[in-house]
Enzyme design. Structure first.
Site, PDB file in Angstrom:
ATOM      1  N   GLY A 184      46.397   0.668   6.447  1.00  0.00           N
ATOM      2  CA  GLY A 184      46.548   2.126   6.441  1.00  0.00           C
ATOM      3  C   GLY A 184      45.206   2.824   6.275  1.00  0.00           C
ATOM      4  O   GLY A 184      44.146   2.178   6.225  1.00  0.00           O
ATOM      5  N   GLN A 185      45.247   4.142   6.166  1.00  0.00           N
ATOM      6  CA  GLN A 185      44.009   4.941   6.071  1.00  0.00           C
ATOM      7  C   GLN A 185      43.167   4.548   4.859  1.00  0.00           C
ATOM      8  O   GLN A 185      41.979   4.265   4.960  1.00  0.00           O
ATOM      9  CB  GLN A 185      44.348   6.427   5.904  1.00  0.00           C
ATOM     10  CG  GLN A 185      45.142   7.047   7.003  1.00  0.00           C
ATOM     11  CD  GLN A 185      45.081   8.560   6.867  1.00  0.00           C
ATOM     12  OE1 GLN A 185      44.100   9.166   7.264  1.00  0.00           O
ATOM     13  NE2 GLN A 185      46.117   9.169   6.306  1.00  0.00           N
ATOM     14  N   TYR A 201      55.463   4.537   2.243  1.00  0.00           N
ATOM     15  CA  TYR A 201      56.224   5.200   3.312  1.00  0.00           C
ATOM     16  C   TYR A 201      55.711   6.633   3.296  1.00  0.00           C
ATOM     17  O   TYR A 201      55.998   7.381   2.362  1.00  0.00           O
ATOM     18  CB  TYR A 201      57.702   5.130   2.973  1.00  0.00           C
ATOM     19  CG  TYR A 201      58.645   5.677   4.037  1.00  0.00           C
ATOM     20  CD1 TYR A 201      59.467   4.825   4.771  1.00  0.00           C
ATOM     21  CD2 TYR A 201      58.748   7.046   4.272  1.00  0.00           C
ATOM     22  CE1 TYR A 201      60.352   5.321   5.722  1.00  0.00           C
ATOM     23  CE2 TYR A 201      59.625   7.548   5.227  1.00  0.00           C
ATOM     24  CZ  TYR A 201      60.417   6.681   5.939  1.00  0.00           C
ATOM     25  OH  TYR A 201      61.303   7.170   6.876  1.00  0.00           O
ATOM     26  N   THR A 202      54.905   7.017   4.310  1.00  0.00           N
ATOM     27  CA  THR A 202      54.187   8.291   4.229  1.00  0.00           C
ATOM     28  C   THR A 202      54.697   9.359   5.213  1.00  0.00           C
ATOM     29  O   THR A 202      54.106  10.434   5.293  1.00  0.00           O
ATOM     30  CB  THR A 202      52.676   8.078   4.467  1.00  0.00           C
ATOM     31  OG1 THR A 202      52.504   7.352   5.689  1.00  0.00           O
ATOM     32  CG2 THR A 202      52.027   7.328   3.332  1.00  0.00           C
ATOM     33  N   TYR A 252      60.470  12.693   0.070  1.00  0.00           N
ATOM     34  CA  TYR A 252      59.207  11.962  -0.100  1.00  0.00           C
ATOM     35  C   TYR A 252      58.677  12.149  -1.525  1.00  0.00           C
ATOM     36  O   TYR A 252      58.315  11.182  -2.199  1.00  0.00           O
ATOM     37  CB  TYR A 252      58.195  12.468   0.930  1.00  0.00           C
ATOM     38  CG  TYR A 252      56.796  11.912   0.775  1.00  0.00           C
ATOM     39  CD1 TYR A 252      56.513  10.572   1.045  1.00  0.00           C
ATOM     40  CD2 TYR A 252      55.747  12.734   0.366  1.00  0.00           C
ATOM     41  CE1 TYR A 252      55.218  10.071   0.914  1.00  0.00           C
ATOM     42  CE2 TYR A 252      54.450  12.247   0.236  1.00  0.00           C
ATOM     43  CZ  TYR A 252      54.189  10.916   0.510  1.00  0.00           C
ATOM     44  OH  TYR A 252      52.914  10.427   0.369  1.00  0.00           O
ATOM     45  N   LYS A 301      58.065   9.307  -4.407  1.00  0.00           N
ATOM     46  CA  LYS A 301      56.727   9.070  -4.972  1.00  0.00           C
ATOM     47  C   LYS A 301      56.746   9.272  -6.493  1.00  0.00           C
ATOM     48  O   LYS A 301      56.061   8.563  -7.225  1.00  0.00           O
ATOM     49  CB  LYS A 301      55.691   9.980  -4.309  1.00  0.00           C
ATOM     50  CG  LYS A 301      55.410   9.667  -2.837  1.00  0.00           C
ATOM     51  CD  LYS A 301      54.828   8.277  -2.594  1.00  0.00           C
ATOM     52  CE  LYS A 301      53.410   8.123  -3.101  1.00  0.00           C
ATOM     53  NZ  LYS A 301      52.846   6.783  -2.728  1.00  0.00           N
ATOM     54  N   TRP A 336      46.679  15.741   1.333  1.00  0.00           N
ATOM     55  CA  TRP A 336      46.196  15.992   2.702  1.00  0.00           C
ATOM     56  C   TRP A 336      45.172  14.924   3.122  1.00  0.00           C
ATOM     57  O   TRP A 336      44.068  15.247   3.584  1.00  0.00           O
ATOM     58  CB  TRP A 336      45.550  17.382   2.800  1.00  0.00           C
ATOM     59  CG  TRP A 336      46.450  18.551   2.578  1.00  0.00           C
ATOM     60  CD1 TRP A 336      47.644  18.593   1.922  1.00  0.00           C
ATOM     61  CD2 TRP A 336      46.204  19.913   3.002  1.00  0.00           C
ATOM     62  NE1 TRP A 336      48.142  19.874   1.911  1.00  0.00           N
ATOM     63  CE2 TRP A 336      47.286  20.701   2.568  1.00  0.00           C
ATOM     64  CE3 TRP A 336      45.171  20.538   3.694  1.00  0.00           C
ATOM     65  CZ2 TRP A 336      47.369  22.078   2.812  1.00  0.00           C
ATOM     66  CZ3 TRP A 336      45.251  21.906   3.927  1.00  0.00           C
ATOM     67  CH2 TRP A 336      46.339  22.657   3.499  1.00  0.00           C
TER      68      TRP A 336
END
Ligand SMILES: NC(=O)c1ccc[n+]([C@@H]2O[C@H](COP(=O)([O-])OP(=O)(O)OC[C@H]3O[C@@H](n4cnc5c(N)ncnc54)[C@H](OP(=O)(O)O)[C@@H]3O)[C@@H](O)[C@H]2O)c1
Length: 284
Positions: free
Chosen positions: A10-11, A61-62, A126, A130, A149
């Site tokens: 992922g990022q 899970y984004t 979401y 979280k 963000w």
């Protein structure tokens, strides 16, 4: 120390991969193909086999919109699986570094930045998953970093979407009535890696980390178009109600980072500086 980074494609995980060669620790990187964190047995076996002492959990899970119609899957990945990692770390006396989000807050009606000790009140699936993940992480020694963000050179994010759209379209409407802080994943990974390298891991708890400054999505898009030279595309401000969404997004969602800065003695770059460095890596 043996460090496991989950969700490593992922990022954020990708940025930890890039920092690992400079580390004095041994790093292991897995994504769902190598280690599905929703399997308690797989997590426990991996921790035992590799003598993992610290898990940095970048798996999540984004997809905020999709979570509304698939909360069960989001809950499995964002909360139950975090509990499996916490239990595995508790069993070996290890530690969990975990990431959460401004979505645990429903937005601050006073338009002041949210501090860590303010009550969470997620307004969507979401955020609920979280928040449950934060509670699960607390079953072992842990540090949670809430961010907002997130964008990077990799994966799916607002920067890459805007770079594509501003190159293709003559005009774009972007909401100006939602305010927050874009955060470069490279800056978050570096801040956490600095803490890990310094061994400053005794400060258990929850911290807010985002880049400095505040902007609307419109301002962010405007800056991206300007810096990429995609100035032929007109960016127009619009209201959120022009974009029907299954999720109610807060109008003002800014994290107060004072506790992070006081505790870890790190300066945080401004969001425009993070954007400049990220875009330089994209050779823009
Ligand atoms: N993105 C944002 O704007 C944002 C904002 C605030 C906070 N955060 C938080 O910051 C953290 C990092 O976010 P990010 O943007 O780097 O996330 P990301 O790019 O979506 O990466 C998450 C990674 O986890 C993987 N994954 C999903 N399910 C898994 C499973 N069962 N087992 C192992 N890996 C699994 C994903 O694989 P697939 O791609 O195949 O699903 C993906 O590679 C997350 O905790 C996120 O909630 C993100």
């Amino acid at each position: 120390m043996n460090i496991l980074v989950t969700g490593a494609n992922g990022q954020l995980g990708t940025h930890f991969r890039m920092l690992a060669p400079q580390s004095r620790h041994a790093w292991l990187f897995t994504d769902v193909e190598e280690l599905d964190i929703t399997s308690r047995e797989a997590v426990t076996a991996f921790v035992d086999a590799h003598k993992v002492e610290l898990i940095i959990n970048c798996a999540a899970y984004t997809n905020v919109d999709r979570a509304e119609s698939d909360e069960a899957t989001a809950m499995r990945i964002n909360a139950e699986a975090v509990g499996y990692m916490a239990d595995a770390m508790a069993a070996v006396g290890g530690m969990l570094i975990h990431f959460s989000t401004d979505y645990v807050f429903g937005g601050n009606p006073n338009n002041t930045p949210c501090r860590e000790d303010e009550p969470a009140n997620p307004t969507g699936a979401y955020g609920r998953t979280k928040l449950a993940g934060e509670q699960a992480a607390a079953r072992c020694r842990h540090i949670i970093f809430r961010t907002s963000w997130l964008y990077s050179e990799y994966g799916k994010n607002f920067l890459l979407t805007m770079l594509r759209l501003t190159a293709e379209k003559p005009e774009l409407r972007v909401v100006f009535d939602q305010v927050g802080t874009p955060t470069y994943a490279g800056d978050l990974a570096r801040a956490v890696a600095t803490i890990v390298e310094s061994g400053d891991l005794d400060h258990q708890g929850t911290y807010h980390f985002a880049n400095e400054g505040v902007c609307s999505w419109y301002d962010f898009a405007h800056e991206i178009a300007l810096r990429s030279g995609h100035t032929a595309c007109r960016i127009l401000p619009c209201h959120s109600d022009e974009y029907p969404s299954p999720v109610r997004r807060p109008a003002y969602s800014v994290l107060d980072k004072s506790l992070f800065k006081q505790t870890f003695h790190q300066e945080i770059p401004h969001w425009t500086d993070g954007l400049r460095r990220c875009m330089a890596n994209l050779e823009l």
